[in-house]
Scaffold this motif. Structure first.
Motif, short mmCIF file in Angstrom:
data_model
loop_
_atom_site.label_atom_id
_atom_site.label_comp_id
_atom_site.label_asym_id
_atom_site.label_seq_id
_atom_site.Cartn_x
_atom_site.Cartn_y
_atom_site.Cartn_z
N ARG A 115 -6.66 0.10 5.85
CA ARG A 115 -7.00 -1.27 5.46
C ARG A 115 -7.49 -2.10 6.65
NH1 ARG A 115 -2.91 -3.55 0.86
NH2 ARG A 115 -3.01 -1.74 -0.54
N GLY A 155 0.82 -1.21 0.00
CA GLY A 155 0.00 0.00 0.00
C GLY A 155 0.86 1.26 0.00
N GLU A 182 -0.40 4.98 -1.06
CA GLU A 182 -1.59 5.16 -0.21
C GLU A 182 -1.28 5.88 1.09
OE1 GLU A 182 -3.42 1.29 0.22
OE2 GLU A 182 -3.28 0.95 -1.95
N VAL A 185 -1.72 3.46 6.00
CA VAL A 185 -2.18 2.32 5.20
C VAL A 185 -2.79 1.24 6.10
CG1 VAL A 185 -1.45 0.46 3.64
CG2 VAL A 185 -0.50 2.77 3.36
#
Lengths: 506, 98
Positions: A440, A425, A430, A436
């Motif tokens: 997530r 990520g 991201e 990240v």
């Protein structure tokens, strides 16, 4: 018109059974100065054609050159790094020739008075042995303009109807580094040639005098090669293969010329002293012009430039600025980081030394720094035809992100596979590892009750495996850990799960 | 001094990209020979005590800082070019046909 024909070659091993190669390498390095060697035009690669030129580098009447002090400094530092002596007094010379790549009709170079001479460079080979390359000289000169040939096949000079010249490159400072003839290399000649160029490149990079990009032509190699019958000490006639511009090509060109010259000699022929062109695509060399004798260039001292006479104090002050030699630095860092020889070699080949050094300096473990910089991002860099430092810089990822990722693992928030997902990520832009992981929802299950409940469910569902573990087969726990992971959607701490399973089935 | 040969003149002509007929070559061997002989009288100068000199002034280390200065524009640079194409100097083909 004729096309270059492919010449007969002997297999490398067959050639070496009868002949000893003698190698000589000339490496041209474009210095990373702001301006050209003798004028204030920008010394940069590319750019709008003929927009970085002035009366001096165009050789217009009455224009007078003045030496770039930074270029002299770089030349002396290169000389010192190669353990050369530095001339206390030397001049520039005009090298006269008919070729439109220099608008002056001569190239300003140094002839019999190079700024640096008589040095050496030790080259480490794959088998761990060292070959000492003796350096004949390093001298200052200027680069030539760039010609493109029109009307011939694929821009080659042969068959062209006319040529177009861009003089932006004409006058960019060059240092030419010339080795003494290298003998006794035998079958290692191709490897030594490559290793020498690679070692020299690393050294020049560490000196910070050039960006040494072979693919962009800021470092170029000419390969001189001759053969002599085994046991002889009299050098044969040599050829000079021009513009061999990658490490791999240096190795291939040496190998090819050994085979080609051996085929001629074995058939009773003689080698023509000539310049040859290297063809990257087909891996062969073809005949260029016959090599001119030095006399033909009518060298004479450049009257428009006064001699360069560096004082001993100046030279010693520059000696004090030399960096740690790259080979010594690698050995020191390898010991410090505890990498195996193979690990270190991979790290060096992937150009990761600086990045890992910075990452360790920022607080990451050496093992972690290597792991994160040589995993996913290395694959991506490879796919993109780039390298990790370049790619990392372009996506804005640096040592801080690795340190943060590692602390999420050591702090118990992420396990290894979650950390990999987070890193992907981060590389996808991201955000930072924490951002990240939050986005997530990646977080190891900290709630021991939830973990215990999952373990109980899994034991109940797998009575046979559970029995095996009770019978002492601890390795069977792996299957149950996998199930627990699944129960908790991969967010379990595997070590904690294992501990719990073994405790319950003791 | 060694006599100038026909081969020497042919070599010089090739370096200077001057095409000479056999007759011109013959004539040149004689004429250049005479010029060389005349110039060779400098070799009689008493120079045993004279240091070789390439520069009339005893100056060394004249350098400039590595600082950019304005260049010409491409238009200015190409202003005197007999031929140009794609903002480059166009020159006759460089190698003779193979």
């Amino acid at each position: 018109m004729s096309r270059p024909t492919t010449e007969a070659t002997l297999p490398f091993e067959v050639a070496l059974a009868s002949y000893d190669p003698v190698l000589g390498l000339e490496v041209h390095v474009e210095l990373g100065t702001q301006t050209k060697m003798f004028c204030g035009c920008a010394a940069v690669f590319g750019g709008e054609p003929n927009a970085q030129v002035c009366p001096v580098c165009l050789g217009l009447p009455g224009a007078l050159p003045v030496v770039n002090e930074k270029a002299v400094e770089s030349a002396i530092r290169i000389g010192l790094a190669l353990d050369c002596q530095i001339a206390s007094w030397c001049r520039f010379a005009r090298k006269n020739y008919f070729y439109p790549d220099m608008p002056k009709n001569f190239q300003t170079s140094q002839y019999d008075e190079p700024i640096a001479f008589g040095g050496h460079l030790d080259v480490e080979l794959e088998d761990g042995s060292t070959y000492r390359v003796e350096i004949e000289r390093a001298h200052m000169e200027e680069d030539t303009g760039k010609s493109s040939h029109v009307g011939g096949a694929t821009g080659r000079i042969h068959g062209a109807t006319h040529s177009l010249v861009d003089y932006n490159r004409a006058g960019i400072p060059l240092i030419e580094i010339v080795t003494k003839p290298m003998t006794g290399a035998g079958e290692r000649a191709p490897e030594i040639a490559r290793a020498y160029v690679a070692t020299l490149r690393d050294l020049l990079k560490a000196l910070g005098v050039s960006d040494v990009k072979m693919e962009q032509g800021s470092m170029r190699c000419d390969v001189n090669l001759s053969l002599m019958p085994k046991g002889s000490t009299t050098f044969g006639t040599r050829t000079e293969t021009k513009n061999v511009n990658s490490l791999r090509s240096v190795e291939r060109a040496v190998r090819y010329e050994v085979g080609r010259q051996a085929a001629i000699l074995a058939a009773g022929g003689t080698i023509t002293q000539e310049t040859r062109h290297w063809h990257e695509d087909t891996g062969v060399t073809t005949s260029g012009r016959e090599k001119s004798d030095a006399d033909d260039y009518r060298y004479f001292p450049e009257p428009d430039l006064v001699p360069v006479a560096p004082s001993a104090e100046y030279v010693e002050a520059l000696r004090a600025t030399l960096p740690e030699p790259p080979a010594a630095r690698r050995r020191r860092l390898q010991a410090q980081w505890g990498y195996s020889d193979l690990e270190m070699r991979d790290v060096v080949n992937a150009a990761l030394v600086d990045l890992i050094e910075q990452t360790v300096g920022a607080g990451a473990s050496a093992a972690g720094a290597r792991k994160w910089w040589s995993g996913e991002i290395a694959r991506r860099a490879n796919d993109a035809g780039s390298d990790v430092p370049t790619l990392a810089a372009s996506i804005g990822v640096g040592p801080a992100e690795v340190v943060e990722l590692e602390s999420l693992v050591t702090g118990g928030r992420l396990n290894d596979s979650m950390a990999r997902a987070v890193w992907e990520g981060v590389l996808a832009g991201e955000g930072t590892p924490t951002v990240v992981a939050d986005a997530r929802g990646l977080q190891l299950v900290q709630d021991s009750g939830a973990l215990e409940a999952a373990v109980d469910r899994v034991i109940e569902a797998n009575p046979e495996v559970a029995q095996k573990i009770r019978d002492g087969k601890a390795q069977a726990a792996g299957a149950l850990i996998g199930q627990v992971m699944k129960e908790l959607k991969g967010q379990a701490d595997a070590a904690a799960a294992r501990e719990l399973i073994l405790a319950k089935l003791a | 001094m060694a006599e100038l040969t026909r081969a020497d003149v042919a070599h010089l002509a090739a370096l200077a990209r001057i095409e000479l007929s056999d007759h011109e070559l013959e004539t040149m061997v004689g004429e250049l020979g005479i010029i060389l002989e005349s110039v060779a009288t400098v070799q009689n100068a008493p120079i045993a005590d004279v240091e070789p000199m390439s520069h009339p002034m005893p100056l060394v280390n004249v350098t400039r800082p590595d600082v950019r200065r304005p260049s010409l524009t491409a238009q200015q640079a190409l202003a005197g070019a007999p031929e140009q194409d794609q903002q480059r100097f166009s020159v006759p083909r460089i190698l003779e046909q193979d």
